[in-house]
Write a protein that holds these residues in place. Structure first.
Motif, PDB file in Angstrom:
ATOM      1  N   GLU A  49       0.833  -1.206   0.000  1.00 12.81           N
ATOM      2  CA  GLU A  49       0.000   0.000   0.000  1.00 12.81           C
ATOM      3  C   GLU A  49       0.869   1.259   0.000  1.00 12.81           C
ATOM      4  O   GLU A  49       0.544   2.245  -0.670  1.00 12.81           O
ATOM      5  CB  GLU A  49      -0.929   0.000   1.214  1.00 12.81           C
ATOM      6  N   ASP A  85       3.891   1.527  -1.247  1.00  7.52           N
ATOM      7  CA  ASP A  85       4.468   1.646  -2.590  1.00  7.52           C
ATOM      8  C   ASP A  85       3.460   2.240  -3.563  1.00  7.52           C
ATOM      9  O   ASP A  85       3.795   3.092  -4.388  1.00  7.52           O
ATOM     10  CB  ASP A  85       4.937   0.281  -3.098  1.00  7.52           C
ATOM     11  N   GLN A  86       2.208   1.787  -3.462  1.00  8.93           N
ATOM     12  CA  GLN A  86       1.172   2.293  -4.353  1.00  8.93           C
ATOM     13  C   GLN A  86       0.941   3.788  -4.104  1.00  8.93           C
ATOM     14  O   GLN A  86       0.804   4.567  -5.044  1.00  8.93           O
ATOM     15  CB  GLN A  86      -0.123   1.518  -4.140  1.00  8.93           C
ATOM     16  N   TYR A  87       0.921   4.180  -2.852  1.00  6.54           N
ATOM     17  CA  TYR A  87       0.744   5.592  -2.506  1.00  6.54           C
ATOM     18  C   TYR A  87       1.910   6.415  -3.049  1.00  6.54           C
ATOM     19  O   TYR A  87       1.704   7.488  -3.620  1.00  6.54           O
ATOM     20  CB  TYR A  87       0.635   5.741  -0.992  1.00  6.54           C
ATOM     21  N   ALA A 141       3.818   5.735  -5.556  1.00  6.69           N
ATOM     22  CA  ALA A 141       3.777   5.769  -7.020  1.00  6.69           C
ATOM     23  C   ALA A 141       2.796   6.813  -7.530  1.00  6.69           C
ATOM     24  O   ALA A 141       2.939   7.304  -8.650  1.00  6.69           O
ATOM     25  CB  ALA A 141       3.422   4.392  -7.567  1.00  6.69           C
ATOM     26  N   GLN A 142       1.800   7.170  -6.726  1.00 10.35           N
ATOM     27  CA  GLN A 142       0.842   8.198  -7.131  1.00 10.35           C
ATOM     28  C   GLN A 142       1.480   9.584  -7.129  1.00 10.35           C
ATOM     29  O   GLN A 142       1.090  10.450  -7.896  1.00 10.35           O
ATOM     30  CB  GLN A 142      -0.365   8.214  -6.192  1.00 10.35           C
ATOM     31  N   TYR A 143       2.452   9.790  -6.250  1.00 12.27           N
ATOM     32  CA  TYR A 143       3.024  11.126  -6.074  1.00 12.27           C
ATOM     33  C   TYR A 143       4.475  11.243  -6.540  1.00 12.27           C
ATOM     34  O   TYR A 143       5.045  12.323  -6.453  1.00 12.27           O
ATOM     35  CB  TYR A 143       2.925  11.535  -4.602  1.00 12.27           C
ATOM     36  N   SER A 166       7.603   9.296  -9.386  1.00 12.56           N
ATOM     37  CA  SER A 166       7.805   8.436 -10.549  1.00 12.56           C
ATOM     38  C   SER A 166       8.025   6.990 -10.093  1.00 12.56           C
ATOM     39  O   SER A 166       8.863   6.705  -9.238  1.00 12.56           O
ATOM     40  CB  SER A 166       9.032   8.921 -11.321  1.00 12.56           C
ATOM     41  N   ALA A 167       7.259   6.078 -10.688  1.00  9.54           N
ATOM     42  CA  ALA A 167       7.400   4.663 -10.346  1.00  9.54           C
ATOM     43  C   ALA A 167       8.797   4.155 -10.729  1.00  9.54           C
ATOM     44  O   ALA A 167       9.371   3.320 -10.030  1.00  9.54           O
ATOM     45  CB  ALA A 167       6.324   3.836 -11.039  1.00  9.54           C
ATOM     46  N   LEU A 211       4.936  -2.081  -8.949  1.00 10.60           N
ATOM     47  CA  LEU A 211       5.180  -0.697  -9.366  1.00 10.60           C
ATOM     48  C   LEU A 211       5.080  -0.554 -10.878  1.00 10.60           C
ATOM     49  O   LEU A 211       4.597   0.466 -11.387  1.00 10.60           O
ATOM     50  CB  LEU A 211       6.543  -0.229  -8.874  1.00 10.60           C
ATOM     51  N   ALA A 264       1.539  -0.259 -11.925  1.00 13.08           N
ATOM     52  CA  ALA A 264       0.871   1.005 -11.529  1.00 13.08           C
ATOM     53  C   ALA A 264       1.097   2.109 -12.540  1.00 13.08           C
ATOM     54  O   ALA A 264       1.902   2.127 -13.363  1.00 13.08           O
ATOM     55  CB  ALA A 264       1.386   1.445 -10.168  1.00 13.08           C
TER      56      ALA A 264
END
Length: 86
Positions: free
Chosen positions: A31, A33-35, A37-39, A41-42, A83, A86
């Motif tokens: 979770e 990591d997902q957060y 990646a939203q803000y 660069s993955a 990642l 995403a």
């Protein structure tokens, strides 16, 4: 004295719950990591994960059974794969 005896007798019972705690912790890592990646660069996050594992001399492909039982963080390969999705 009772506290000392309790502390000596507790580890065998906690040992059986350890995989559940590790699973819960790995879920939160995914979770996070997902957060991130939203803000950010993955690709930068992937590079940072690889650098962390390299700097800590950790293996990128740990034993799956050992990892599922003991590791509080998911393997880098699994984190990088998520990642990339995403």
């Amino acid at each position: 004295m009772a506290l000392i005896l309790f502390m000596l007798a507790l580890p065998p019972f906690i040992f059986l719950l350890q995989p559940l705690g590790a699973l819960y912790s790995r879920k939160h890592e995914f979770e996070a990591d997902q957060y991130a990646a939203q803000y950010a660069s993955a690709r930068d996050l992937e590079a940072a994960l690889i650098k962390l594992y390299r700097d800590n001399a950790s293996t990128l492909t740990p034993d799956p059974l050992h990892s599922a039982f003991y590791d509080s963080h998911p393997p880098a390969i699994a984190r990088i794969a998520r990642l990339q999705k995403a």
